[in-house]
Design an enzyme around this catalytic site. Structure first.
Site, PDB file in Angstrom:
ATOM      1  N   ARG A 194       0.810  -1.232   0.000  1.00  0.00           N
ATOM      2  CA  ARG A 194       0.000   0.000   0.000  1.00  0.00           C
ATOM      3  C   ARG A 194       0.834   1.268   0.000  1.00  0.00           C
ATOM      4  O   ARG A 194       0.539   2.197  -0.750  1.00  0.00           O
ATOM      5  CB  ARG A 194      -0.989   0.003   1.175  1.00  0.00           C
TER       6      ARG A 194
ATOM      7  N   ASP B 125      -6.837  -1.436   4.514  1.00  0.00           N
ATOM      8  CA  ASP B 125      -6.191  -0.840   3.344  1.00  0.00           C
ATOM      9  C   ASP B 125      -6.578   0.623   3.134  1.00  0.00           C
ATOM     10  O   ASP B 125      -5.751   1.429   2.724  1.00  0.00           O
ATOM     11  CB  ASP B 125      -6.498  -1.676   2.092  1.00  0.00           C
TER      12      ASP B 125
END
Ligand code: ARG
Length: 400
Positions: free
Chosen positions: A93, A122
């Site tokens: 990420r 996320d």
């Protein structure tokens, strides 16, 4: 001027619908897709993005950057979230976020967007990473905000707008894959009592199907970087990780099945495959235990590895704290040179040998043979002093 947004794009249904949805809302959408080793052909991505309405589709191979700048620091940190998870999803990420910000700057876009839901980690990782790099960028999370109340509504919208919806019966699982492994969620896995069905796994075979004889491999590290498997040197680190996944996967090594604490407060059942991640981390730790003095090794275990795992899991990659811990790990990594021998067999692996030019293992001190040079008398004096606090305590408190 139209509002411009850079979207992290996977090519799947959700992110394709997002392209259309944002376009409908008056945005000019630029998609960004990174090859982080998800093992998928990205050939059709551009066409898909444009078909959904993107004005531009950027595709980039970042496997080596991911390996060097993300997998290596994580490896050197010894971080396993809750002692088990190799943090594979959490690791990609920040890289993707960094790229989104770079492209936003290049294209003069004020917005970036991602396809994460409102109940996962996320979203936090994307948004916090983007803000840490450019606090003025606005992040959009359409999946959190849009009007679709079900998958069916989303599919209906996709069909109405000519976005291809795969008719083939897909697996009921959701995947996130990169070089560091595969995260598998949803479907039957949502019951933590249900053993993961074999068809859930992507890169590991079941232990039952693994070869009937063990395989030995040797991993070589040079200043904290894995450089060779079985004496085969690798120019590209990503390739070494890739091959290690294959070796481990063939033996059913690297599966993780756990209930984990998400940042947003819920517990979730997670299944992972991370053969290379686990093999490298255990090998690295083993070499460290050979080359570090006791004080440094223990400090690392208690004060670095676990905090680092939380930092990565909780989306704080681009924090000063992570950089400071990296400095500690880098200092140590210069000693982590040597070889680790590993035995893989039916879903398990074991480290069965290690050596290093920096080894602090002195046979003359450790041996019970006549070669022994250890001053045993000193052991008696040491033990007396070491035990003194408890002796004193006992004299005062336990005699009563
Ligand atoms: N629970 C894991 C994590 O937070 C896996 C997330 C997988 N992500 C996904 N989009 N499927 O790191």
């Amino acid at each position: 001027m139209k509002k411009r947004v850079v979207l992290a794009y996977s090519g799947g249904l959700d992110t394709s619908v997002i392209v259309r949805w944002l376009t409908d809302k008056g945005f000019e959408v630029i998609t960004y897709t990174a090859d982080v080793g998800q093992g998928e052909e990205l050939d059709e991505i551009e066409e898909k993005a444009k078909q959904a309405g993107a004005v531009e589709a950027i595709i980039e191979d970042v496997k080596e950057e991911f390996a060097r700048d993300y997998c290596v620091p994580l490896l050197q940190s010894g971080a396993l979230y809750e002692g088990k998870y190799t943090l594979l999803s959490a690791l990609s990420r920040p890289l993707i976020s960094k790229k989104l910000v770079e492209i936003a700057h290049r294209y003069d876009a004020h917005y970036v967007a991602h396809g994460s839901t409102g109940k996962g980690n996320d979203q936090v990782r994307f948004e916090v990473s983007v803000w840490a790099l450019d606090p003025d960028i606005e992040v959009l999370a359409p999946v959190r905000d849009w009007e679709f109340k079900s998958r069916d509504e989303e599919i209906e919208y996709a069909k109405k707008h000519g976005i291809p919806v795969k008719v083939t019966k897909e697996k009921p699982y959701s995947y996130d894959r990169n070089l560091w492994g595969v995260a598998i969620e949803a479907g039957p896995l949502e019951d933590p009592w249900t053993e993961p069905p074999e068809d859930a796994f992507e890169i590991t075979v079941s232990p039952e199907k693994a070869p009937n004889s063990p395989e030995y491999i040797k991993i070589t590290f040079q200043n904290g970087i894995p450089v060779a498997i079985n004496d085969k040197q690798y120019e590209q680190l990503w390739k070494l990780i890739w091959d290690l996944n294959e070796i481990g996967g063939k033996h059913g090594v690297g599966r993780i099945d756990m209930v984990e604490n998400r940042l947003v407060g819920i517990k979730s059942r997670e299944v992972y495959e991370s053969p290379a991640g686990l093999l490298l981390m255990k090998a690295y730790d083993d070499l460290e235990s050979l080359v570090l003095d006791r004080f440094t090794y223990h400090y690392k275990l208690t004060h670095i590895s676990q905090p680092y795992a939380n930092i990565v899991y909780e989306g704080l990659w681009f924090s000063k704290l992570r950089e400071a811990l990296d400095a500690f790990n880098k200092e140590i990594s210069s000693l982590v040179t040597g070889e680790v021998k590993i035995k893989l067999y039916k879903g398990h692996f074991q480290i069965v040998g290690r050596k290093s030019p920096n080894s602090l293992y002195i046979e003359d001190l450790a041996t019970y043979s006549p070669k022994d040079t250890f001053d045993q008398k000193a052991g008696g004096a040491f033990t007396k002093i070491w035990g003194l606090p408890l002796k004193v305590f006992a004299r005062v408190n336990r005699k009563k």
